[in-house]
Design a protein around this motif. Sequence first.
Motif, PDB file in Angstrom:
ATOM      1  N   TYR B 253       6.678  30.728  27.679  1.00 13.58           N
ATOM      2  CA  TYR B 253       6.483  31.382  28.970  1.00 13.58           C
ATOM      3  C   TYR B 253       7.719  31.153  29.840  1.00 13.58           C
ATOM      4  O   TYR B 253       8.433  30.170  29.658  1.00 13.58           O
ATOM      5  CB  TYR B 253       5.214  30.862  29.674  1.00 13.58           C
ATOM      6  CG  TYR B 253       5.203  29.377  29.916  1.00 13.58           C
ATOM      7  CD1 TYR B 253       4.634  28.504  28.999  1.00 13.58           C
ATOM      8  CD2 TYR B 253       5.764  28.836  31.065  1.00 13.58           C
ATOM      9  CE1 TYR B 253       4.625  27.139  29.214  1.00 13.58           C
ATOM     10  CE2 TYR B 253       5.749  27.470  31.301  1.00 13.58           C
ATOM     11  CZ  TYR B 253       5.184  26.635  30.369  1.00 13.58           C
ATOM     12  OH  TYR B 253       5.188  25.273  30.580  1.00 13.58           O
ATOM     13  N   PRO B 254       7.987  32.073  30.788  1.00 10.79           N
ATOM     14  CA  PRO B 254       9.168  31.912  31.645  1.00 10.79           C
ATOM     15  C   PRO B 254       9.023  30.685  32.545  1.00 10.79           C
ATOM     16  O   PRO B 254       7.906  30.346  32.959  1.00 10.79           O
ATOM     17  CB  PRO B 254       9.171  33.190  32.493  1.00 10.79           C
ATOM     18  CG  PRO B 254       8.253  34.152  31.799  1.00 10.79           C
ATOM     19  CD  PRO B 254       7.231  33.314  31.095  1.00 10.79           C
ATOM     20  N   SER B 255      10.126  30.023  32.834  1.00  4.15           N
ATOM     21  CA  SER B 255      10.072  28.850  33.710  1.00  4.15           C
ATOM     22  C   SER B 255      11.456  28.548  34.260  1.00  4.15           C
ATOM     23  O   SER B 255      12.342  28.101  33.527  1.00  4.15           O
ATOM     24  CB  SER B 255       9.554  27.636  32.944  1.00  4.15           C
ATOM     25  OG  SER B 255       9.676  26.473  33.750  1.00  4.15           O
ATOM     26  N   ARG B 256      11.629  28.761  35.561  1.00  7.42           N
ATOM     27  CA  ARG B 256      12.911  28.405  36.158  1.00  7.42           C
ATOM     28  C   ARG B 256      13.172  26.903  36.044  1.00  7.42           C
ATOM     29  O   ARG B 256      14.300  26.475  35.801  1.00  7.42           O
ATOM     30  CB  ARG B 256      12.991  28.820  37.626  1.00  7.42           C
ATOM     31  CG  ARG B 256      14.413  28.627  38.152  1.00  7.42           C
ATOM     32  CD  ARG B 256      14.512  28.427  39.650  1.00  7.42           C
ATOM     33  NE  ARG B 256      14.062  29.573  40.379  1.00  7.42           N
ATOM     34  CZ  ARG B 256      14.198  29.695  41.699  1.00  7.42           C
ATOM     35  NH1 ARG B 256      14.781  28.738  42.403  1.00  7.42           N
ATOM     36  NH2 ARG B 256      13.732  30.746  42.316  1.00  7.42           N
TER      37      ARG B 256
END
Lengths: 305, 305
Positions: B253-256
């Motif tokens: 999943y996206p994660s800054r």
Amino acid sequence: MKAMIIEHYGDPDVLTPAELPTPEPAPGEVRLRVQAVSVNPVDFKWRRNGPFKTFPVVLGWDVCGVVDALGAGVTDFRVGDAVYGMVRFPQEGRAYAQFVTAPVGDVAHKPATLSPREAAALTLAPLTAHQAFERMDLRRGQTVLIHAAAGGVGHLAVQLAKVRGARVIATASGRNLDFVRSLGADEIVDYRARPFEEQVRGVDAVLDTVGGDTLPRSFGVLRRGGTLISIAGQPSAEEAERWGVRAERILVYPSRAHLELLGKLVEAGRLRPHVSQTYPLEEVAEAHRALETGRTVGKIVLDVG
Amino acid sequence: MKAMIIEHYGDPDVLTPAELPTPEPAPGEVRLRVQAVSVNPVDFKWRRNGPFKTFPVVLGWDVCGVVDALGAGVTDFRVGDAVYGMVRFPQEGRAYAQFVTAPVGDVAHKPATLSPREAAALTLAPLTAHQAFERMDLRRGQTVLIHAAAGGVGHLAVQLAKVRGARVIATASGRNLDFVRSLGADEIVDYRARPFEEQVRGVDAVLDTVGGDTLPRSFGVLRRGGTLISIAGQPSAEEAERWGVRAERILVYPSRAHLELLGKLVEAGRLRPHVSQTYPLEEVAEAHRALETGRTVGKIVLDVG
């Protein structure tokens, strides 16, 4: 499902009940049966006038619920999991409803020691405080002034600043002075007794959760080279240069990694959201009115379940 | 703007050039002028058959570019910033294009020491490895078997496992043995010389980046109580119980926050993506064909800028 919608911007009465189709989770999303939703100043600000161009809009970002359906490909949550998060902010959150879908990167497993109401309060507010402290790189031994330290963001910011080893000067007033002291603030500034800028000097950092004239008045309390982060207004670049400080506005973003960090702090007994008032979802307009007074303590939560 | 679209699922030739409207950033999004895009197995898997119901679809998630427009409310990026990230996965990424919009929580500032091509390679692959190691709770002193250690995920996983202080056993073959050794693997298993399960026993964890029969054959190399994480197939719950291990499939999943962590490791000299081949965006079909051989090393990147 039941939801509270707005069909145009306006006062709290624009929040009206509606029957909407239960949403289907897209790939990479979970659907939650919502138990609790917390409200934030952005809720009433965007109810008055927001970024949305098409209506109806379902406001609400801060949610705790139980996973009841999985979108394609989702492997890290199961039906029945208790999860919480800030969903899809700053796009339409759609959490003022019995069901909401959430990208899996926006949610995390609920800390076992929190109630659903508390978990719904451990979302936008502490994410904001955590991301502000990351931006200012708040470190052990530094001093930070936290405005409105009894408020939704403030009461969590005080605790998170203490976790980072900072010295915390917190503004509050009246009966909230004791509450803020109980959170671990090292020094309390009663901003009604005297203007805060007469009581504070030379801090490393300021977290402005208030905006208005609190923001420009905060420049002078910083040491040269200090940092001002506002979550409520745009600092003047000219003023920042004049005072020799860094000043920025930030907008919170969803982050499972940050939620997981917050959850660990809760489980270690170092962080606790304070829920001061609850309303049923249908009475969200009352919750907005309460929040709009600017005098609420901790967080206001809607019961949905 | 130019983009490479698919109008139905199929072989690499379904990737065709098209002229699309330049997207406008929604609130909380930035728009990037794309410089480089990396490709992953998911790109060709979902080109063959994916979760998308409406066409055309613009594939592509892993991007490095320059911010050229800000959506409402965006304060933490400025026009001109070099950023990178995995955008909107597993929903339509739309990065095979000259411009792409990205939620600010999906991107981070590019590490200064990386080229745009390298930064585009530091996205889905290392996020996957990092999230897999978080899930297995890989710790100092544990031993992890990493399959296909010369591959896109594998070569970054070896480096990230070393950062965590784990002992790394890495599978590879032929001329890739030296490459994998150079990444810091403690032990190299040539899976073509003999089946890996005859060469490895009693590890704490396995990262399966291959799927197929590599996945079921991996159960027997784990110690009882060990953990198998696959990014390529669904482990059998019955087999996991029979072997007394935990086995899960994960979806990245996206994660800054995770991108920022990866960027710090790059800047500390502890992590480096390896780009082995580049193609112009218009030749993305060739890039897919190369990746589909299963024999590529490191990452394949498309030049867009």
